[in-house]
Design an enzyme around this catalytic site. Structure first.
Site: not given
Ligand code: GLP
Length: 256
Positions: A67, A136, A138, A143
């Site tokens: 993404d 959440d 995702h 989402e």
């Molecule tokens: C973002 C990214 C996800 C990731 C999530 C969790 O939303 N788009 O790919 O898994 O954050 O992030 P973190 O690993 O910093 O908790």
């Protein structure tokens, strides 16, 4: 799902790195799906160390990131393109032409998303997709209530996700509202998935992903429909799993 709980995020990340190195040793031209966020940072550090010690050669692999934020150029330090170059691509010296991150500045978003799907297909599909998970549930930026059949497209972030990711921006209001993300369907098409989650903050999402019903309200729960998913957790992220003892027993007594 193959659920593995490790003593630390470091240990889980080393296991994930070894798994990826074994895949690339078998298939030099492997196509890797990559994630951003804090979670895969230790994994990327391990991969860099393996490349530097000669234990891994990423020169023939191709990568696709999940993404990107709409409105940020890949040179913006807050973009995922920049994150990937800093945390993996530049340190391992991979040819950037082999790496792909959706273009957050694409003038025609629909064409960009379609081209991204075509590029994945033209590369032969993703062999192994690395995933983190949002609090959440995702994955990528899919989402809650994302279609479980979705492909790469533009999405609107929830307030919660923007607040969670505000640490990279000046304030939650500065976090872009829109993103381009592979869909759940895109992720489910990959041949193998490694989902990493660390810390208590992910425990609820992890339990709902592994043990809850499959539903778009927890997008990661769609992974229950995939045949080859390994979930690598630390104790904190595993703390709400009802069947934790069973997973430990399975991992300690793997079938021959
Ligand atoms: C973002 C990214 C996800 C990731 C999530 C969790 O939303 N788009 O790919 O898994 O954050 O992030 P973190 O690993 O910093 O908790």
């Amino acid at each position: 799902m193959d659920v593995r709980v490790y003593r630390s995020a470091e240990e889980a990340s080393s296991a994930a790195a070894a798994h990826i190195a074994a895949l690339v040793a078998r298939k030099h031209e492997a196509v890797l799906g990559l994630a951003t966020g804090d979670t895969p940072l230790l994994l990327y550090r391990q991969l860099i160390a393996l490349v530097r010690s000669g234990g891994l050669d990423l020169s023939r692999t191709t990568t696709f990131n999940l993404d990107e934020y709409v409105g940020l150029s890949g040179d913006d330090p807050r973009s995922y393109g920049h994150y990937m170059r800093t945390n993996l691509f530049d340190p391992v010296g991979i040819d950037l032409a082999r790496t792909h991150v959706p273009d957050g500045l694409a003038p025609d978003v629909e064409a960009e998303c379609e081209a991204y799907e075509h590029a994945i297909a033209a590369a032969g599909g993703i062999d192994l997709q690395v995933l983190g998970i949002g609090a959440d549930g995702h994955v990528g930026f899919n989402e809650p209530t994302s279609s479980l059949g979705s492909r790469t497209r533009i999405k609107t972030l929830t307030r919660r996700t923007r607040a969670d990711n505000a640490r990279f921006f000046e304030s939650p209001d500065d976090v872009p509202l829109h993103v381009l993300t592979m869909g759940i369907g895109t992720i489910l098409d990959s041949r193998e998935v490694l989902l990493l989650a660390f810390g208590d903050g992910k425990a609820d999402a992890v339990a709902r992903t592994i043990e809850g019903p499959v539903g778009a309200i927890v997008p990661a729960s769609a992974l229950q429909l995939h045949r080859n998913v390994r979930v690598l957790l630390d104790d904190g992220a595993a703390s709400r799993l009802a069947l934790r003892a069973y997973y430990d027993e399975v991992a300690a007594n793997l079938p021959p």
